[in-house]
Enzyme design. Structure first.
Site, PDB file in Angstrom:
ATOM      1  N   SER A 127      56.175 -13.736  19.682  1.00 18.39           N
ATOM      2  CA  SER A 127      56.706 -13.953  21.018  1.00 18.39           C
ATOM      3  C   SER A 127      57.260 -15.020  21.374  1.00 18.39           C
ATOM      4  O   SER A 127      58.183 -15.033  22.352  1.00 18.39           O
ATOM      5  CB  SER A 127      55.989 -13.082  22.159  1.00 18.39           C
ATOM      6  N   HIS A 148      60.952  -9.014  17.038  1.00 13.07           N
ATOM      7  CA  HIS A 148      59.933  -8.865  18.066  1.00 13.07           C
ATOM      8  C   HIS A 148      60.129  -7.629  19.035  1.00 13.07           C
ATOM      9  O   HIS A 148      61.077  -7.483  19.598  1.00 13.07           O
ATOM     10  CB  HIS A 148      60.407 -10.143  19.073  1.00 13.07           C
ATOM     11  N   GLU A 160      64.049  -7.739  19.663  1.00 15.04           N
ATOM     12  CA  GLU A 160      64.705  -9.080  19.569  1.00 15.04           C
ATOM     13  C   GLU A 160      64.538  -9.530  17.948  1.00 15.04           C
ATOM     14  O   GLU A 160      63.491  -9.640  17.660  1.00 15.04           O
ATOM     15  CB  GLU A 160      64.028  -9.999  20.443  1.00 15.04           C
ATOM     16  N   ASN A 198      61.559 -13.673  26.203  1.00 14.38           N
ATOM     17  CA  ASN A 198      60.294 -14.610  27.031  1.00 14.38           C
ATOM     18  C   ASN A 198      60.767 -15.709  27.814  1.00 14.38           C
ATOM     19  O   ASN A 198      60.218 -16.385  28.480  1.00 14.38           O
ATOM     20  CB  ASN A 198      59.015 -14.741  25.996  1.00 14.38           C
TER      21      ASN A 198
HETATM   22  N1  CAA Z   1      52.175   4.016  24.531  1.00 12.53           N
HETATM   23  C1  CAA Z   1      52.831   4.980  24.595  1.00 12.53           C
HETATM   24  N2  CAA Z   1      53.752   5.724  25.375  1.00 12.53           N
HETATM   25  C2  CAA Z   1      53.498   5.090  26.647  1.00 12.53           C
HETATM   26  C3  CAA Z   1      52.558   4.252  26.882  1.00 12.53           C
HETATM   27  C4  CAA Z   1      52.067   3.533  25.709  1.00 12.53           C
HETATM   28  N3  CAA Z   1      51.118   2.655  26.110  1.00 12.53           N
HETATM   29  N4  CAA Z   1      52.864   3.984  28.141  1.00 12.53           N
HETATM   30  C5  CAA Z   1      53.536   4.799  28.771  1.00 12.53           C
HETATM   31  N5  CAA Z   1      54.123   5.741  27.854  1.00 12.53           N
HETATM   32  C6  CAA Z   1      55.030   6.839  27.876  1.00 12.53           C
HETATM   33  C7  CAA Z   1      54.458   7.909  28.699  1.00 12.53           C
HETATM   34  O1  CAA Z   1      53.754   8.783  27.867  1.00 12.53           O
HETATM   35  C8  CAA Z   1      55.714   8.553  29.160  1.00 12.53           C
HETATM   36  O2  CAA Z   1      56.618   9.341  28.324  1.00 12.53           O
HETATM   37  P1  CAA Z   1      57.400  10.581  28.760  1.00 12.53           P
HETATM   38  O3  CAA Z   1      58.393  10.224  29.639  1.00 12.53           O
HETATM   39  O4  CAA Z   1      57.741  10.999  27.628  1.00 12.53           O
HETATM   40  O5  CAA Z   1      56.272  11.336  29.732  1.00 12.53           O
HETATM   41  C9  CAA Z   1      56.676   7.300  29.447  1.00 12.53           C
HETATM   42  O6  CAA Z   1      56.053   6.089  28.702  1.00 12.53           O
HETATM   43  C10 CAA Z   1      56.585   6.947  30.890  1.00 12.53           C
HETATM   44  O7  CAA Z   1      55.263   6.683  31.317  1.00 12.53           O
HETATM   45  P2  CAA Z   1      54.695   6.917  32.706  1.00 12.53           P
HETATM   46  O8  CAA Z   1      55.278   7.883  33.258  1.00 12.53           O
HETATM   47  O9  CAA Z   1      53.184   7.007  32.428  1.00 12.53           O
HETATM   48  O10 CAA Z   1      54.766   5.419  33.537  1.00 12.53           O
HETATM   49  P3  CAA Z   1      56.282   4.691  33.853  1.00 12.53           P
HETATM   50  O11 CAA Z   1      57.248   5.680  34.119  1.00 12.53           O
HETATM   51  O12 CAA Z   1      55.698   3.921  34.919  1.00 12.53           O
HETATM   52  O13 CAA Z   1      56.379   4.177  32.306  1.00 12.53           O
HETATM   53  C11 CAA Z   1      56.118   1.816  31.058  1.00 12.53           C
HETATM   54  C12 CAA Z   1      55.502   3.143  32.033  1.00 12.53           C
HETATM   55  C13 CAA Z   1      57.100   2.427  30.225  1.00 12.53           C
HETATM   56  C14 CAA Z   1      55.048   0.997  30.711  1.00 12.53           C
HETATM   57  C15 CAA Z   1      57.099   1.438  32.490  1.00 12.53           C
HETATM   58  O14 CAA Z   1      56.536   0.940  33.304  1.00 12.53           O
HETATM   59  C16 CAA Z   1      57.855   0.069  31.821  1.00 12.53           C
HETATM   60  O15 CAA Z   1      59.069   0.131  31.316  1.00 12.53           O
HETATM   61  N6  CAA Z   1      57.347  -1.149  32.250  1.00 12.53           N
HETATM   62  C17 CAA Z   1      57.623  -2.259  31.632  1.00 12.53           C
HETATM   63  C18 CAA Z   1      57.395  -2.630  30.346  1.00 12.53           C
HETATM   64  C19 CAA Z   1      57.839  -3.854  29.955  1.00 12.53           C
HETATM   65  O16 CAA Z   1      58.562  -4.670  30.576  1.00 12.53           O
HETATM   66  N7  CAA Z   1      57.522  -4.237  28.459  1.00 12.53           N
HETATM   67  C20 CAA Z   1      57.952  -5.456  27.991  1.00 12.53           C
HETATM   68  C21 CAA Z   1      56.967  -6.454  28.134  1.00 12.53           C
HETATM   69  S1  CAA Z   1      57.149  -7.924  27.499  1.00 12.53           S
HETATM   70  C22 CAA Z   1      56.813  -7.646  25.754  1.00 12.53           C
HETATM   71  O17 CAA Z   1      56.274  -6.763  25.506  1.00 12.53           O
HETATM   72  C23 CAA Z   1      57.245  -8.860  24.954  1.00 12.53           C
HETATM   73  C24 CAA Z   1      56.293  -9.978  24.874  1.00 12.53           C
HETATM   74  O18 CAA Z   1      56.520 -10.961  24.063  1.00 12.53           O
HETATM   75  C25 CAA Z   1      55.325 -10.374  25.744  1.00 12.53           C
END
Ligand code: CAA
Length: 290
Positions: A127, A148, A160, A198
């Protein structure tokens, strides 16, 4: 184009190093795209846990009728687990998704460079560690690239793709096409600390932690402001818990070391939580309790 490069145009077996939340997510999307996957970890129990997480995710998709049961089983059957890095010799493309520690990743790349045939591209899901420094561990820097993924990998559309100084156009285009095969949208970044994602995301999360540290607001209010005020899907503190506070700290350290600029100073509260083993969802406690 030499023979080795031609061979690489068709990736059939995809290697993933690490079976944690990123590794098993990457393995899942690769297997769902039809590739055979070899996923490795240092301990059998870790690899089994990663495989079980894929199984659970696929079951959820079956329950929601997004995929058939037969498809779910077929995807799972394409993922093989191992604790022997030598098994990566069978892969046409390898992506490393081990813990975000430089020395660990360097060691893995030195090993992969020895094990994998010369035409094989070695991607890293780092990351924030510079691609050039990882590439320098190998005799094939032109075949080392950043790939990424975002967490949770099966859901997030972005990958990315980061070019190191030596990354060849061929390596870049094969990686780009693989991202598309996985159903993702790639975005190109150059090799600077934190890349794009990031560089922008982590200072925001760090600032949210400073707001908590300085009692500007309670954790729920900080998250509500960003969720409802900026339409973010989740608040920055909840997102930090999802990413892992140790990973957040490691990324802030990389930005701070890389730019030598105090604006990237990790919040002392973040360090305190990590030292206490409060790592977010994966340890059951971070800013919130799980
Ligand atoms: N694995 C697989 N599927 C998942 C999951 C997981 N861990 N978490 C949620 N889902 C799925 C759910 O099953 C649901 O699917 P359907 O639409 O088919 O029913 C969908 O995602 C939406 O989930 P929820 O309804 O439970 O909850 P939500 O609408 O709040 O979505 C989320 C959850 C997708 C995590 C959303 O909150 C989100 O997009 N959050 C931001 C995530 C983000 O910013 N990620 C980037 C982080 S930075 C990074 O990763 C890089 C780094 O280097 C640090």
């Amino acid at each position: 184009m030499n023979n080795g490069e031609k061979k690489n145009m068709t990736v059939k077996t995809f290697g993933v190093i690490g079976s944690g939340q990123m590794g098993n997510g990457i393995a899942q999307v690769a297997a769902a795209s039809g590739l055979q996957v070899v996923m490795s970890d240092v301990k059998q129990e870790f690899a089994e846990k990663g495989l079980a997480a894929i199984g659970k995710n696929l079951n959820r998709l079956v329950e929601k009728e997004k995929i058939s049961q037969a498809d779910g089983q077929a995807i799972l059957s394409r993922v093989k687990i191992t604790t022997n890095l030598e098994d990566m010799a069978a892969a046409d493309y390898v992506v490393e998704a081990a813990t975000e520690r430089e020395e660990l990743k360097f060691g893995i790349f030195r090993e992969l460079d020895r094990i994998c045939p010369p035409h094989v591209i070695l991607g890293t899901n780092t990351s924030s560690i510079p691609i050039g420094r990882i590439a320098a561990q190998t005799d094939r820097p032109e075949k080392v690239i950043g790939m990424h993924f975002m967490n949770p990998v099966p859901v997030m559309k972005l990958v990315e793709v980061i070019r190191g100084l030596a990354t060849s156009d061929e390596t870049f285009s094969i990686t780009w096409q693989l991202c598309e095969k996985f159903g993702k949208t790639p975005a190109e970044a150059n090799d600077f600390p934190g890349f794009i994602a990031n560089r922008i995301l982590m200072p925001m999360i760090n600032e949210a932690i400073f707001c908590l540290y300085q009692s500007v607001g309670k954790k729920e209010d900080i998250d509500t402001v960003m969720k409802l005020g900026m339409n973010h899907p989740m608040g920055p503190l909840a997102l930090a818990d999802l990413i892992g506070l140790d990973t957040c700290l490691a990324i802030m350290e990389t930005l701070y070391d890389g730019f030598k600029d105090s604006k990237y100073r990790p919040c002392p509260l973040l360090r305190k939580y990590v030292e206490a083993g409060w790592l977010g969802r994966k340890s059951g406690k971070g800013f919130y309790t799980y």
